[in-house]
Scaffold this motif. Structure first.
Motif, PDB file in Angstrom:
ATOM      1  N   ARG A 123     -44.131  27.800  10.106  1.00 31.52           N
ATOM      2  CA  ARG A 123     -43.339  28.081  10.833  1.00 31.52           C
ATOM      3  C   ARG A 123     -43.937  28.408  12.265  1.00 31.52           C
ATOM      4  O   ARG A 123     -44.922  29.227  12.452  1.00 31.52           O
ATOM      5  CB  ARG A 123     -41.941  28.496  10.065  1.00 31.52           C
ATOM      6  CG  ARG A 123     -42.499  29.894   9.697  1.00 31.52           C
ATOM      7  CD  ARG A 123     -41.375  30.721   8.921  1.00 31.52           C
ATOM      8  NE  ARG A 123     -41.371  31.650   8.343  1.00 31.52           N
ATOM      9  CZ  ARG A 123     -41.809  33.286   8.934  1.00 31.52           C
ATOM     10  NH1 ARG A 123     -40.259  33.387   9.922  1.00 31.52           N
ATOM     11  NH2 ARG A 123     -42.067  34.459   8.130  1.00 31.52           N
ATOM     12  N   SER A 124     -42.517  28.902  12.974  1.00 35.43           N
ATOM     13  CA  SER A 124     -42.892  29.458  14.729  1.00 35.43           C
ATOM     14  C   SER A 124     -41.569  30.736  14.854  1.00 35.43           C
ATOM     15  O   SER A 124     -40.744  30.089  15.092  1.00 35.43           O
ATOM     16  CB  SER A 124     -43.511  28.783  15.768  1.00 35.43           C
ATOM     17  OG  SER A 124     -42.819  29.703  16.767  1.00 35.43           O
ATOM     18  N   SER A 177     -49.353  31.833  19.529  1.00 38.49           N
ATOM     19  CA  SER A 177     -49.110  31.085  19.934  1.00 38.49           C
ATOM     20  C   SER A 177     -47.977  29.926  19.170  1.00 38.49           C
ATOM     21  O   SER A 177     -48.493  30.248  17.916  1.00 38.49           O
ATOM     22  CB  SER A 177     -50.178  29.630  21.149  1.00 38.49           C
ATOM     23  OG  SER A 177     -50.337  29.396  20.119  1.00 38.49           O
ATOM     24  N   ALA A 178     -47.393  29.657  19.270  1.00 36.16           N
ATOM     25  CA  ALA A 178     -46.122  28.520  18.747  1.00 36.16           C
ATOM     26  C   ALA A 178     -47.021  27.638  17.730  1.00 36.16           C
ATOM     27  O   ALA A 178     -46.962  27.567  17.237  1.00 36.16           O
ATOM     28  CB  ALA A 178     -45.061  27.875  19.387  1.00 36.16           C
ATOM     29  N   GLU A 179     -47.752  27.274  18.591  1.00 35.11           N
ATOM     30  CA  GLU A 179     -48.833  26.501  17.338  1.00 35.11           C
ATOM     31  C   GLU A 179     -49.724  27.040  16.663  1.00 35.11           C
ATOM     32  O   GLU A 179     -49.618  26.628  15.063  1.00 35.11           O
ATOM     33  CB  GLU A 179     -50.289  25.073  18.287  1.00 35.11           C
ATOM     34  CG  GLU A 179     -49.223  24.439  19.378  1.00 35.11           C
ATOM     35  CD  GLU A 179     -48.664  24.986  20.382  1.00 35.11           C
ATOM     36  OE1 GLU A 179     -48.512  26.547  21.274  1.00 35.11           O
ATOM     37  OE2 GLU A 179     -47.159  24.510  20.839  1.00 35.11           O
ATOM     38  N   GLU A 180     -49.949  27.908  17.254  1.00 34.93           N
ATOM     39  CA  GLU A 180     -50.903  29.081  16.235  1.00 34.93           C
ATOM     40  C   GLU A 180     -50.177  29.329  14.751  1.00 34.93           C
ATOM     41  O   GLU A 180     -50.867  29.930  14.150  1.00 34.93           O
ATOM     42  CB  GLU A 180     -51.860  30.553  16.916  1.00 34.93           C
ATOM     43  CG  GLU A 180     -52.699  29.300  17.536  1.00 34.93           C
ATOM     44  CD  GLU A 180     -53.466  31.054  18.507  1.00 34.93           C
ATOM     45  OE1 GLU A 180     -54.230  30.784  18.829  1.00 34.93           O
ATOM     46  OE2 GLU A 180     -52.803  32.021  19.506  1.00 34.93           O
ATOM     47  N   GLN A 181     -48.892  30.194  15.029  1.00 35.35           N
ATOM     48  CA  GLN A 181     -47.862  30.170  14.320  1.00 35.35           C
ATOM     49  C   GLN A 181     -48.002  29.175  13.406  1.00 35.35           C
ATOM     50  O   GLN A 181     -47.610  29.082  12.352  1.00 35.35           O
ATOM     51  CB  GLN A 181     -46.896  30.722  14.465  1.00 35.35           C
ATOM     52  CG  GLN A 181     -47.105  32.715  15.517  1.00 35.35           C
ATOM     53  CD  GLN A 181     -45.955  32.522  15.898  1.00 35.35           C
ATOM     54  OE1 GLN A 181     -44.405  31.837  16.601  1.00 35.35           O
ATOM     55  NE2 GLN A 181     -45.467  34.038  16.491  1.00 35.35           N
ATOM     56  N   GLN A 182     -47.292  27.859  13.936  1.00 40.13           N
ATOM     57  CA  GLN A 182     -47.419  27.112  13.108  1.00 40.13           C
ATOM     58  C   GLN A 182     -48.319  27.092  11.797  1.00 40.13           C
ATOM     59  O   GLN A 182     -48.273  26.612  10.651  1.00 40.13           O
ATOM     60  CB  GLN A 182     -46.565  25.733  13.730  1.00 40.13           C
ATOM     61  CG  GLN A 182     -45.809  24.433  13.030  1.00 40.13           C
ATOM     62  CD  GLN A 182     -45.312  25.034  12.285  1.00 40.13           C
ATOM     63  OE1 GLN A 182     -44.312  25.494  13.276  1.00 40.13           O
ATOM     64  NE2 GLN A 182     -44.629  24.233  11.612  1.00 40.13           N
ATOM     65  N   GLY A 183     -49.526  26.971  12.500  1.00 38.19           N
ATOM     66  CA  GLY A 183     -51.044  26.329  11.549  1.00 38.19           C
ATOM     67  C   GLY A 183     -50.992  27.003  11.153  1.00 38.19           C
ATOM     68  O   GLY A 183     -51.828  27.367   9.640  1.00 38.19           O
TER      69      GLY A 183
END
Ligand SMILES: O=C(O)CCC(=O)C(=O)O
Ligand SMILES: [Fe+2]
Length: 263
Positions: free
Chosen positions: A260-261, A250-256
């Protein structure tokens, strides 16, 4: 693919051959006895270093520096144990990650996308089929670890980790592990604490060679990368496949994971 993978030594392009069957059997036997298999010279001479060199400019300017404190579980609380148990001790990890979308034209992407590579990994891991990720960042990562840095003790969240070392550091950088420390029905918290304290005599080290394919079953085997020493970065490619198609963060996982996402 013959320009990248040594197909004479490792006939991934000939799945019907007796040599292929023998290779798969040997890998399966090593996974069962050692919790890993290691294929030195999987990449042809010079390919690993060329891949590390190709990644270097982006690594120097655009990689994500991941620095964090975590315990072996990557979780703040674990059922059956108090937060101050020595198995919950926090350790520090620092490394630098490039994602697949920053590796266009790098041989590691060609290797990842070559269908016989995924088919070979599936066969060795006893899976019917493995699929590439539908994630433009996570599918292949190249990780650099610099002087004084290391990936610290952890259990993997996925069953297997698949890597090819691209460049070795001058010192440090070994994969250190304690095979089968826990099992589905025994968490062995005191054993985890002993490993973290450096007091488990069954802890072993593997010094991977550049160009070697390593498949490691890290889910019940705590492991770390020993801190790197010296001016040469340890650089490793990490490949992710899943048993079902279409898996992406997910965008949140990529960010973490990456700061960035693109999801
Ligand atoms: O860098 C390595 O050799 C090990 C990587 C690893 O343990 C992981 O990605 O979970
Ligand atoms: Fe790991």
């Amino acid at each position: 693919m013959n320009q990248f993978i040594d197909l004479e030594k490792y006939p991934l392009d000939r799945p019907e051959s007796a040599e292929y069957a023998e290779l798969v059997e040997k890998c399966q036997a090593d996974l069962a006895s050692d919790g890993m298999f290691n294929l030195p010279g999987f990449l042809k001479p010079g390919v690993a270093q060329a891949a590390a060199d190709a990644a270097k400019p982006a690594m120097d300017t655009d990689s994500f520096r991941h620095a964090r404190r975590h315990n072996v579980y990557f979780r703040d609380t674990v059922p059956g144990i108090t937060d101050d148990h020595p198995a919950m001790k926090k350790v520090e990890t620092v490394n630098h990650t490039l994602c697949a979308d920053q590796l266009a034209g790098n041989p590691v992407i060609d290797v990842y996308e070559w269908a016989p590579f995924a088919a070979f990994l599936a066969a060795t891991k006893g899976k019917e089929k493995l699929y590439q990720m539908a994630d433009k960042m996570a599918c292949v990562n190249v990780q650099a670890t610099r002087d004084g840095e290391g990936l610290n003790w952890h259990f993997d969240r996925s069953e297997f980790t698949t890597t090819i070392l691209l460049q070795a550091s001058q010192a440090g950088g070994q994969l250190e592990f304690r095979k089968d420390l826990r099992s589905a029905d025994d968490q062995n918290f005191d054993g985890v604490a002993a490993v973290l304290a450096g007091e488990d005599p069954e802890t072993k080290q593997l010094m991977p060679e550049p160009g070697a394919l390593n498949v490691f079953r890290g889910v019940n085997t705590p492991h770390r990368v020993v801190p790197v020493e010296g001016p040469t970065d340890r650089v490793i490619a990490i490949f992710s496949y899943y048993e079902r198609p279409g898996v992406g963060f997910s965008a949140e996982e990529q960010q973490g994971f990456y700061g960035r996402s693109v999801a």
